[in-house]
Design an enzyme around this catalytic site. Structure first.
Site, PDB file in Angstrom:
ATOM      1  N   TYR A 153       0.846  -1.211   0.000  1.00 29.31           N
ATOM      2  CA  TYR A 153       0.000   0.000   0.000  1.00 29.31           C
ATOM      3  C   TYR A 153       0.877   1.255   0.000  1.00 29.31           C
ATOM      4  CZ  TYR A 153      -2.560   3.793   2.281  1.00 29.31           C
ATOM      5  OH  TYR A 153      -3.065   5.026   2.619  1.00 29.31           O
ATOM      6  N   SER A 168      -4.036  13.608   7.290  1.00 22.48           N
ATOM      7  CA  SER A 168      -4.886  13.252   6.149  1.00 22.48           C
ATOM      8  C   SER A 168      -6.346  13.107   6.566  1.00 22.48           C
ATOM      9  CB  SER A 168      -4.399  11.912   5.580  1.00 22.48           C
ATOM     10  OG  SER A 168      -5.381  11.316   4.776  1.00 22.48           O
ATOM     11  N   GLN A 184      -5.297  17.994   5.630  1.00 20.68           N
ATOM     12  CA  GLN A 184      -5.587  17.746   4.214  1.00 20.68           C
ATOM     13  C   GLN A 184      -7.021  17.274   4.039  1.00 20.68           C
ATOM     14  OE1 GLN A 184      -5.648  14.104   3.058  1.00 20.68           O
ATOM     15  NE2 GLN A 184      -6.670  14.886   1.234  1.00 20.68           N
ATOM     16  N   TYR A 196     -10.050  15.988   1.233  1.00 20.12           N
ATOM     17  CA  TYR A 196     -10.371  15.508  -0.116  1.00 20.12           C
ATOM     18  C   TYR A 196     -11.672  16.131  -0.588  1.00 20.12           C
ATOM     19  CZ  TYR A 196      -6.898  11.761  -0.650  1.00 20.12           C
ATOM     20  OH  TYR A 196      -5.733  11.046  -0.817  1.00 20.12           O
ATOM     21  N   THR A 229      -6.708  18.475  -1.511  1.00 16.43           N
ATOM     22  CA  THR A 229      -6.179  17.577  -2.550  1.00 16.43           C
ATOM     23  C   THR A 229      -7.190  17.432  -3.684  1.00 16.43           C
ATOM     24  OG1 THR A 229      -4.830  16.390  -0.944  1.00 16.43           O
ATOM     25  CG2 THR A 229      -5.335  15.224  -2.983  1.00 16.43           C
ATOM     26  N   HIS A 252       0.734  12.706  -6.735  1.00 15.76           N
ATOM     27  CA  HIS A 252       0.296  11.805  -5.666  1.00 15.76           C
ATOM     28  C   HIS A 252       1.302  10.655  -5.506  1.00 15.76           C
ATOM     29  CE1 HIS A 252      -3.669  11.634  -3.458  1.00 15.76           C
ATOM     30  NE2 HIS A 252      -3.138  10.524  -3.017  1.00 15.76           N
ATOM     31  N   ARG A 278       0.659   7.576  -7.793  1.00 14.45           N
ATOM     32  CA  ARG A 278      -0.409   6.667  -7.379  1.00 14.45           C
ATOM     33  C   ARG A 278      -1.716   6.896  -8.124  1.00 14.45           C
ATOM     34  NH1 ARG A 278       1.041   4.579  -2.314  1.00 14.45           N
ATOM     35  NH2 ARG A 278      -0.984   4.486  -1.315  1.00 14.45           N
TER      36      ARG A 278
HETATM   37  C1  FNR Z   1      -0.423   9.237   0.000  1.00 14.64           C
HETATM   38  N1  FNR Z   1      -0.784  10.492  -0.460  1.00 14.64           N
HETATM   39  C2  FNR Z   1      -1.898  11.114   0.038  1.00 14.64           C
HETATM   40  N2  FNR Z   1      -2.228  12.371  -0.352  1.00 14.64           N
HETATM   41  C3  FNR Z   1      -3.290  13.011   0.173  1.00 14.64           C
HETATM   42  O1  FNR Z   1      -3.544  14.158  -0.178  1.00 14.64           O
HETATM   43  N3  FNR Z   1      -4.078  12.376   1.101  1.00 14.64           N
HETATM   44  C4  FNR Z   1      -3.833  11.116   1.527  1.00 14.64           C
HETATM   45  O2  FNR Z   1      -4.551  10.572   2.357  1.00 14.64           O
HETATM   46  C5  FNR Z   1      -2.731  10.431   0.954  1.00 14.64           C
HETATM   47  N4  FNR Z   1      -2.454   9.145   1.307  1.00 14.64           N
HETATM   48  C6  FNR Z   1      -1.289   8.551   0.886  1.00 14.64           C
HETATM   49  C7  FNR Z   1      -0.945   7.291   1.346  1.00 14.64           C
HETATM   50  C8  FNR Z   1       0.259   6.725   0.975  1.00 14.64           C
HETATM   51  C9  FNR Z   1       0.646   5.374   1.509  1.00 14.64           C
HETATM   52  C10 FNR Z   1       1.150   7.426   0.116  1.00 14.64           C
HETATM   53  C11 FNR Z   1       2.499   6.854  -0.259  1.00 14.64           C
HETATM   54  C12 FNR Z   1       0.800   8.662  -0.371  1.00 14.64           C
HETATM   55  C13 FNR Z   1       0.127  11.238  -1.340  1.00 14.64           C
HETATM   56  C14 FNR Z   1       1.185  11.958  -0.516  1.00 14.64           C
HETATM   57  O3  FNR Z   1       0.611  13.009   0.217  1.00 14.64           O
HETATM   58  C15 FNR Z   1       2.273  12.556  -1.423  1.00 14.64           C
HETATM   59  O4  FNR Z   1       1.690  13.330  -2.438  1.00 14.64           O
HETATM   60  C16 FNR Z   1       3.135  11.466  -2.048  1.00 14.64           C
HETATM   61  O5  FNR Z   1       3.416  10.449  -1.129  1.00 14.64           O
HETATM   62  C17 FNR Z   1       4.437  12.077  -2.540  1.00 14.64           C
HETATM   63  O6  FNR Z   1       5.237  11.147  -3.147  1.00 14.64           O
HETATM   64  P1  FNR Z   1       6.438  10.358  -2.430  1.00 14.64           P
HETATM   65  O7  FNR Z   1       7.165  11.353  -1.586  1.00 14.64           O
HETATM   66  O8  FNR Z   1       5.796   9.301  -1.632  1.00 14.64           O
HETATM   67  O9  FNR Z   1       7.204   9.819  -3.578  1.00 14.64           O
END
Ligand code: FNR
Length: 376
Positions: free
Chosen positions: A24, A106, A127, A129, A155, A275, A278
């Site tokens: 995950y 989050s 944050q 959504y 976001t 993201h 993702r």
């Molecule tokens: C996220 N990200 C994310 N973003 C957000 O706005 N709300 C969220 O709940 C989440 N949840 C989340 C879970 C996991 C496991 C990951 C890895 C990422 C995105 C996160 O805020 C961010 O944009 C990215 O993780 C940045 O990339 P790197 O630093 O992981 O490469």
């Protein structure tokens, strides 16, 4: 084990977490091309080595919206952090406060915003959504205000859930998901005792509080699928700008045209982000997307960036490409999973040390001196 980098913490996280949780965190969308490009394109950014510039008096501190930060980094929102370590969001908040950088809770956290805020960590960001249930959004904004949240991160790149194949394979979703998760947990007794048993309740804290009923992990994908809102457009968001009087940052901007919309909308900042690879696989890496966005709107709002940042050196690269602050997603998540708050404390220290080395060798003594002049 000697831990000196994000990649060490990644390996340690893999050893400690049940597979569905490691995948995950670690995984991305589809073939994970954008996930890889984030890291590779950033690493390909060359810096200009300079010598004999006297950088003995070096500062890593910066400021956004009049708020001081000890480092130009922010802990990014990471949903389900409380499954990675016991009450993980609280541990992240403590680590951030200790190092003097913001932590972003989050919407999809295990600990509710109130549980985190009651520990009085500062600075605290939240944050949100875009969700179908506007009542939930309104109530979350009010709760954020009551909890003393300083900055709202909104976001906008999740109008639909990305196709994350690893989640279906590993048991976060897919057939017999619950049974598979239990079997995996049994193979990781350290995690099972510390988080699986002592880290309860495993609810989506913010949502349970709103619905007045428990929401477990099994509800996560389902709830998200039912509530993310593909019908959203800029005009639907105006009430949020009207309601939230503090700094508001839009997270998930990858295109200069959208960045201009963000300015018109009245955002105080934006996060150039895919993201962490993702969502839209095949989207530009943020190292490539950032410079044209900084050129287009950098004078009008605060530019932040994330995705692919794995070291303090990467932070310096992102600042050189035009960002004023850098969010850390997986780097913090791996450290949290591996060693809790102590891991995140150490990870932030490693980043600070690496930033100092990079700044010294590029001949800059403060964060605001970092710009394209240090690119080779
Ligand atoms: C996220 N990200 C994310 N973003 C957000 O706005 N709300 C969220 O709940 C989440 N949840 C989340 C879970 C996991 C496991 C990951 C890895 C990422 C995105 C996160 O805020 C961010 O944009 C990215 O993780 C940045 O990339 P790197 O630093 O992981 O490469």
């Amino acid at each position: 084990m000697i831990v000196s980098s994000t990649s060490d913490y990644r390996k340690a996280a893999q050893r400690r977490l049940p597979r569905f949780l490691f995948d995950y965190v670690d995984g991305g969308a589809n073939a994970e091309d954008t996930l890889r490009a984030n890291v590779a394109d950033l690493r390909a950014v060359n810096l200009r080595q300079r010598v004999l510039k006297n950088v003995s008096d070096l500062s890593l501190a910066t400021e956004w919206f009049g708020q001081h930060s000890e480092l130009p980094v922010i802990l990014a929102p990471v949903g389900l952090s409380g499954m990675l370590a016991r009450r993980g969001e609280v541990q992240l908040a403590h680590a951030a406060a200790k190092r003097g950088v913001p932590y972003t809770v989050s919407t999809l956290s295990i600990c509710s915003l109130e549980e985190v805020a009651s520990q009085s960590p500062r600075p605290l960001w939240f944050q949100l959504y875009v969700l179908k249930d506007r009542g939930f959004m309104q109530s979350m904004l009010e709760r954020a205000q009551c909890a003393g949240v300083e900055v709202l991160v909104f976001t906008v790149d999740l109008p639909v859930h990305g196709s994350r194949y690893r989640d279906a394979h590993s048991g976060l979703s897919g057939p017999f998901a619950r049974q598979r998760r239990i079997l995996q947990a049994l193979t990781k007794p350290g995690w099972a005792f510390d988080v699986g048993i002592r880290g309860r309740p495993h609810e989506l804290g913010n949502i349970s509080k709103y619905l007045g009923q428990a929401t477990g992990l099994q509800d996560y994908i389902g709830w998200l699928g039912r509530n993310i809102d593909p019908s959203i457009a800029w005009t639907d968001l105006e009430w949020i700008r009207d309601f939230w009087k503090g700094p508001l940052i839009l997270k998930g901007i990858l295109d200069p045209e959208d960045a201009r919309y963000a300015v018109r909308f009245g955002a105080d900042g934006l996060v150039v982000s895919n993201h962490g690879g993702r969502q839209l696989d095949g989207a530009l890496s943020t190292a490539k997307a950032l410079p044209p966005i900084a050129d287009a709107v950098g004078n009008e709002l605060e530019i932040f960036v994330d995705s692919g940042v794995r070291s303090g050196l990467d932070v310096v690269r992102m600042l050189a490409l035009g960002a004023k602050g850098v969010l850390l997603g997986r780097a913090a998540a791996y450290a949290l999973a591996a060693a809790g708050q102590a891991g995140v404390d150490n990870m932030l220290e490693i980043f600070a040390k690496e930033m100092r080395v990079a700044m010294t060798l590029t001949g800059v003594s403060s964060v605001d001196q970092i710009d394209r002049r240090i690119l080779a």
